[in-house]
Design a protein around this motif. Structure first.
Motif, PDB file in Angstrom:
ATOM      1  N   GLU A   1      37.389  32.807  34.212  1.00  0.00           N
ATOM      2  CA  GLU A   1      36.075  32.317  33.792  1.00  0.00           C
ATOM      3  C   GLU A   1      35.240  31.895  34.999  1.00  0.00           C
ATOM      4  O   GLU A   1      34.039  32.176  35.074  1.00  0.00           O
ATOM      5  CB  GLU A   1      36.245  31.149  32.824  1.00  0.00           C
ATOM      6  CG  GLU A   1      36.812  31.537  31.473  1.00  0.00           C
ATOM      7  CD  GLU A   1      36.843  30.348  30.513  1.00  0.00           C
ATOM      8  OE1 GLU A   1      36.155  29.358  30.795  1.00  0.00           O
ATOM      9  OE2 GLU A   1      37.553  30.436  29.501  1.00  0.00           O
ATOM     10  N   LEU A   2      35.878  31.240  35.938  1.00  0.00           N
ATOM     11  CA  LEU A   2      35.167  30.822  37.145  1.00  0.00           C
ATOM     12  C   LEU A   2      34.726  32.023  37.972  1.00  0.00           C
ATOM     13  O   LEU A   2      33.599  32.051  38.499  1.00  0.00           O
ATOM     14  CB  LEU A   2      36.060  29.897  37.980  1.00  0.00           C
ATOM     15  CG  LEU A   2      36.316  28.507  37.402  1.00  0.00           C
ATOM     16  CD1 LEU A   2      37.395  27.784  38.199  1.00  0.00           C
ATOM     17  CD2 LEU A   2      35.037  27.678  37.383  1.00  0.00           C
ATOM     18  N   LEU A   3      35.593  33.017  38.107  1.00  0.00           N
ATOM     19  CA  LEU A   3      35.230  34.206  38.872  1.00  0.00           C
ATOM     20  C   LEU A   3      34.069  34.954  38.235  1.00  0.00           C
ATOM     21  O   LEU A   3      33.228  35.525  38.934  1.00  0.00           O
ATOM     22  CB  LEU A   3      36.444  35.132  39.009  1.00  0.00           C
ATOM     23  CG  LEU A   3      37.625  34.602  39.829  1.00  0.00           C
ATOM     24  CD1 LEU A   3      38.753  35.627  39.870  1.00  0.00           C
ATOM     25  CD2 LEU A   3      37.185  34.241  41.239  1.00  0.00           C
ATOM     26  N   ASP A   4      33.990  34.956  36.909  1.00  0.00           N
ATOM     27  CA  ASP A   4      32.878  35.615  36.221  1.00  0.00           C
ATOM     28  C   ASP A   4      31.559  34.890  36.452  1.00  0.00           C
ATOM     29  O   ASP A   4      30.496  35.517  36.523  1.00  0.00           O
ATOM     30  CB  ASP A   4      33.159  35.699  34.714  1.00  0.00           C
ATOM     31  CG  ASP A   4      34.224  36.734  34.393  1.00  0.00           C
ATOM     32  OD1 ASP A   4      34.445  37.624  35.240  1.00  0.00           O
ATOM     33  OD2 ASP A   4      34.837  36.643  33.315  1.00  0.00           O
ATOM     34  N   GLU A   5      31.614  33.557  36.554  1.00  0.00           N
ATOM     35  CA  GLU A   5      30.392  32.789  36.750  1.00  0.00           C
ATOM     36  C   GLU A   5      29.965  32.718  38.217  1.00  0.00           C
ATOM     37  O   GLU A   5      28.777  32.674  38.521  1.00  0.00           O
ATOM     38  CB  GLU A   5      30.577  31.362  36.209  1.00  0.00           C
ATOM     39  CG  GLU A   5      30.748  31.268  34.714  1.00  0.00           C
ATOM     40  CD  GLU A   5      29.512  31.720  33.955  1.00  0.00           C
ATOM     41  OE1 GLU A   5      28.408  31.679  34.545  1.00  0.00           O
ATOM     42  OE2 GLU A   5      29.648  32.135  32.785  1.00  0.00           O
ATOM     43  N   MET A   6      30.939  32.701  39.120  1.00  0.00           N
ATOM     44  CA  MET A   6      30.620  32.519  40.532  1.00  0.00           C
ATOM     45  C   MET A   6      30.202  33.796  41.242  1.00  0.00           C
ATOM     46  O   MET A   6      29.619  33.737  42.326  1.00  0.00           O
ATOM     47  CB  MET A   6      31.817  31.902  41.259  1.00  0.00           C
ATOM     48  CG  MET A   6      32.171  30.509  40.773  1.00  0.00           C
ATOM     49  SD  MET A   6      33.525  29.759  41.690  1.00  0.00           S
ATOM     50  CE  MET A   6      32.782  29.532  43.300  1.00  0.00           C
ATOM     51  N   MET A   7      30.473  34.949  40.637  1.00  0.00           N
ATOM     52  CA  MET A   7      30.058  36.212  41.243  1.00  0.00           C
ATOM     53  C   MET A   7      29.660  37.178  40.147  1.00  0.00           C
ATOM     54  O   MET A   7      30.370  37.334  39.151  1.00  0.00           O
ATOM     55  CB  MET A   7      31.185  36.791  42.105  1.00  0.00           C
ATOM     56  CG  MET A   7      30.813  38.066  42.825  1.00  0.00           C
ATOM     57  SD  MET A   7      32.016  38.553  44.096  1.00  0.00           S
ATOM     58  CE  MET A   7      31.577  37.421  45.418  1.00  0.00           C
ATOM     59  N   ASP A   8      28.515  37.827  40.309  1.00  0.00           N
ATOM     60  CA  ASP A   8      27.991  38.754  39.315  1.00  0.00           C
ATOM     61  C   ASP A   8      27.715  40.093  39.985  1.00  0.00           C
ATOM     62  O   ASP A   8      26.893  40.179  40.911  1.00  0.00           O
ATOM     63  CB  ASP A   8      26.716  38.186  38.693  1.00  0.00           C
ATOM     64  CG  ASP A   8      26.178  39.079  37.583  1.00  0.00           C
ATOM     65  OD1 ASP A   8      26.966  39.858  37.013  1.00  0.00           O
ATOM     66  OD2 ASP A   8      24.970  39.012  37.300  1.00  0.00           O
ATOM     67  N   PHE A   9      28.403  41.125  39.536  1.00  0.00           N
ATOM     68  CA  PHE A   9      28.248  42.486  40.055  1.00  0.00           C
ATOM     69  C   PHE A   9      28.405  42.528  41.576  1.00  0.00           C
ATOM     70  O   PHE A   9      27.741  43.280  42.287  1.00  0.00           O
ATOM     71  CB  PHE A   9      26.905  43.077  39.635  1.00  0.00           C
ATOM     72  CG  PHE A   9      26.869  44.587  39.706  1.00  0.00           C
ATOM     73  CD1 PHE A   9      27.802  45.345  38.997  1.00  0.00           C
ATOM     74  CD2 PHE A   9      25.938  45.243  40.476  1.00  0.00           C
ATOM     75  CE1 PHE A   9      27.772  46.736  39.063  1.00  0.00           C
ATOM     76  CE2 PHE A   9      25.912  46.629  40.552  1.00  0.00           C
ATOM     77  CZ  PHE A   9      26.830  47.370  39.841  1.00  0.00           C
ATOM     78  N   GLY A  10      29.278  41.651  42.091  1.00  0.00           N
ATOM     79  CA  GLY A  10      29.566  41.662  43.512  1.00  0.00           C
ATOM     80  C   GLY A  10      28.697  40.762  44.361  1.00  0.00           C
ATOM     81  O   GLY A  10      28.844  40.740  45.589  1.00  0.00           O
TER      82      GLY A  10
ATOM     83  N   PRO B   1      27.474  36.785  45.120  1.00  0.00           N
ATOM     84  CA  PRO B   1      27.782  35.377  44.845  1.00  0.00           C
ATOM     85  C   PRO B   1      26.669  34.701  44.063  1.00  0.00           C
ATOM     86  O   PRO B   1      25.480  34.937  44.307  1.00  0.00           O
ATOM     87  CB  PRO B   1      27.930  34.762  46.245  1.00  0.00           C
ATOM     88  CG  PRO B   1      28.266  35.914  47.134  1.00  0.00           C
ATOM     89  CD  PRO B   1      27.532  37.089  46.560  1.00  0.00           C
ATOM     90  N   GLN B   2      27.063  33.826  43.124  1.00  0.00           N
ATOM     91  CA  GLN B   2      26.102  33.110  42.297  1.00  0.00           C
ATOM     92  C   GLN B   2      26.269  31.601  42.488  1.00  0.00           C
ATOM     93  O   GLN B   2      26.000  31.096  43.554  1.00  0.00           O
ATOM     94  CB  GLN B   2      26.285  33.504  40.819  1.00  0.00           C
ATOM     95  CG  GLN B   2      26.117  34.986  40.548  1.00  0.00           C
ATOM     96  CD  GLN B   2      24.719  35.517  40.829  1.00  0.00           C
ATOM     97  OE1 GLN B   2      23.739  34.892  40.434  1.00  0.00           O
ATOM     98  NE2 GLN B   2      24.631  36.637  41.521  1.00  0.00           N
ATOM     99  N   TYR B   3      26.762  30.912  41.481  1.00  0.00           N
ATOM    100  CA  TYR B   3      26.892  29.453  41.518  1.00  0.00           C
ATOM    101  C   TYR B   3      28.202  29.055  42.183  1.00  0.00           C
ATOM    102  O   TYR B   3      29.253  29.600  41.871  1.00  0.00           O
ATOM    103  CB  TYR B   3      26.820  28.867  40.106  1.00  0.00           C
ATOM    104  CG  TYR B   3      25.706  29.447  39.275  1.00  0.00           C
ATOM    105  CD1 TYR B   3      24.381  29.253  39.640  1.00  0.00           C
ATOM    106  CD2 TYR B   3      25.989  30.213  38.151  1.00  0.00           C
ATOM    107  CE1 TYR B   3      23.368  29.802  38.897  1.00  0.00           C
ATOM    108  CE2 TYR B   3      24.973  30.770  37.405  1.00  0.00           C
ATOM    109  CZ  TYR B   3      23.666  30.563  37.775  1.00  0.00           C
ATOM    110  OH  TYR B   3      22.650  31.110  37.046  1.00  0.00           O
ATOM    111  N   SER B   4      28.133  28.099  43.089  1.00  0.00           N
ATOM    112  CA  SER B   4      29.343  27.647  43.774  1.00  0.00           C
ATOM    113  C   SER B   4      29.463  26.133  43.788  1.00  0.00           C
ATOM    114  O   SER B   4      30.275  25.593  44.524  1.00  0.00           O
ATOM    115  CB  SER B   4      29.352  28.177  45.218  1.00  0.00           C
ATOM    116  OG  SER B   4      28.208  27.744  45.920  1.00  0.00           O
TER     117      SER B   4
END
Length: 428
Positions: free
Chosen positions: A115-124, A126-129
């Protein structure tokens, strides 16, 4: 835009894949095995290799944390530095959730990891950290999750460093202007290095989503507003801001405008290369009597304004490693012999401006010198101190405003302090 990540792997200490998350369809899981094989080939020189392994057109960027490897792979030209920062952020998020990032904690919480990996990176990409933001809608206990739960405001807008709904009975802002003086004086009493590094450290206790505006006596701003005759202005160099500062606004009119994080953070750091005279000047006369004793006379003089006062002054004076039986006299403060550091520590609790104090010391030396004894290193005198309500650069906070839609009253507190950084005076 830099290239995207193809996949993320988490390996154990033996190279076995614990968790993999593919974001694009151009990488297979075999790359994890190839990476570890390549890593073992350079095991003897792993430090020289660095955090990147390149093999057959694929870049493997990795870090090791305890007994696991965190790795991202890509076939594109990626920003390696940003991905290394992302991996460290990922490790920090895992520690926030599991307290300790080890192989066992990952096996016990693999659902939350995905779940964390899905939220922290989108289509390669980085997003929310921010762990505090992710924890609002990703819970470690499955029964606490709610399907209709609304993501926090920090995820849906540009303010990822602050949560909504923060409330304080008393709204306050604390701003510390801290300057560190770096001085190096050679054995001929010439100033070799003089540099001032500063930081604006804030602690906010504010409700809601406030906007803060900070004004300094920056030369560019004061010249633009024709205020050069109303006060001293300074030139700031190497300015670095916290991510909350609106850089476009600063470039336009030099106004530091931001929505602050809750709690403590460094708003800004800067450097001033203008040469400054040493705030505390130390002179030492050393007379060595062969195979008998060594005598020292140390003078310390403050070279700042009289109404200022240095506190917690500590002057470390090097002595020979075979010195014994110290006899010390001081006109102010107290001195103690620290044989484990081969130095005499002179402590002065309060050192007013434009004052001079003296220290006299006598040490015994062994009557017989060892032939294989190594010569004493010429260690410099090191000085530590703090001067409250004083800045070397003359930086001033002209205004600190807090604007919030509820129009509550805010109490701003500003404090100035100067301290010694790398402050060394070499002996003759």
């Amino acid at each position: 835009m830099a290239g995207a990540v193809s996949a993320l792997f988490i390996l154990d200490i033996k190279g076995r894949c614990l968790i993999s998350r593919h974001y694009r369809a151009d990488i297979s899981s075999v790359e994890a095995e190839r990476f570890f094989t390549k890593l073992l080939e350079n095991e003897e020189d792993i430090e020289a290799q660095g955090p990147v392994v390149f093999d057959n057109g694929v870049s493997h960027i990795f870090i090791q944390h305890n007994n696991v490897y965190l790795m991202v792979v890509s076939r594109q030209n990626c920003n390696v530095a940003s991905l290394i920062v992302f991996l460290h952020k990922l490790a920090g998020v895992f520690e926030y959730y599991f307290e300790e990032l080890v192989e066992e904690s990952l096996r016990d919480n693999f659902v939350v990891v995905y779940e964390l990996l899905d939220e922290m990176m989108d289509f390669g990409y980085p997003q929310y950290s921010e762990a505090t933001i992710l924890s609002k809608f990703i819970k470690t206990d499955a029964y606490k999750l709610e399907v209709t739960q609304r993501p926090p405001m920090a995820v849906t807008n540009a303010v990822s460093w602050r949560n909504e709904g923060i409330f304080y009975k008393k709204n306050e802002v604390f701003l510390d202007v801290v300057e560190s003086v770096n001085i190096l004086v050679n054995s001929n009493r010439q100033l070799v290095r003089s540099e001032v590094g500063g930081a604006l450290k804030m602690r906010t206790c504010l409700s809601g989503m406030p906007e803060c505006k900070l004004g300094l006596n920056d030369r560019v701003l004061m010249d633009a507003q024709d205020r050069s005759t109303k006060g001293k202005s300074i030139d700031l160099e190497d300015i670095r801001f916290h991510q909350c500062v609106r850089l476009a606004r600063y470039e336009k009119d030099r106004t530091i405008s931001f929505i602050p994080p809750d709690g403590s953070f460094d708003l800004m750091t800067y450097r001033i290369s203008t040469q400054v005279k040493p705030l505390i000047w130390v002179e030492a006369q050393v007379e060595k009597h062969a195979r008998s004793r060594i005598e020292m006379l140390v003078k310390a003089r403050s070279q700042f304004r009289e109404r200022s006062n240095a506190t917690n002054v500590q002057i470390s004076i090097p002595v020979p490693s075979d010195a014994t039986k110290p006899i010390v006299r001081t006109t102010m403060g107290a001195a103690s012999y620290a044989p484990e550091h081969d130095s005499l520590i002179w402590r002065i609790r309060s050192f007013p401006g434009d004052k001079e104090y003296m220290l006299g010391a006598e040490f015994g030396l062994p009557s017989v010198a060892y032939e294989d004894a190594t010569p004493n290193k010429k260690t410099p005198i090191r000085v530590k101190f703090e001067i409250p309500y004083f800045t070397v650069s003359g930086i001033q906070v002209r205004h600190l405003k807090v604007i919030e839609k509820s129009a509550y009253q805010t109490l701003p507190w500003v404090r100035y302090i100067t301290m010694a950084g790398e402050y060394e005076i070499r002996l003759q």
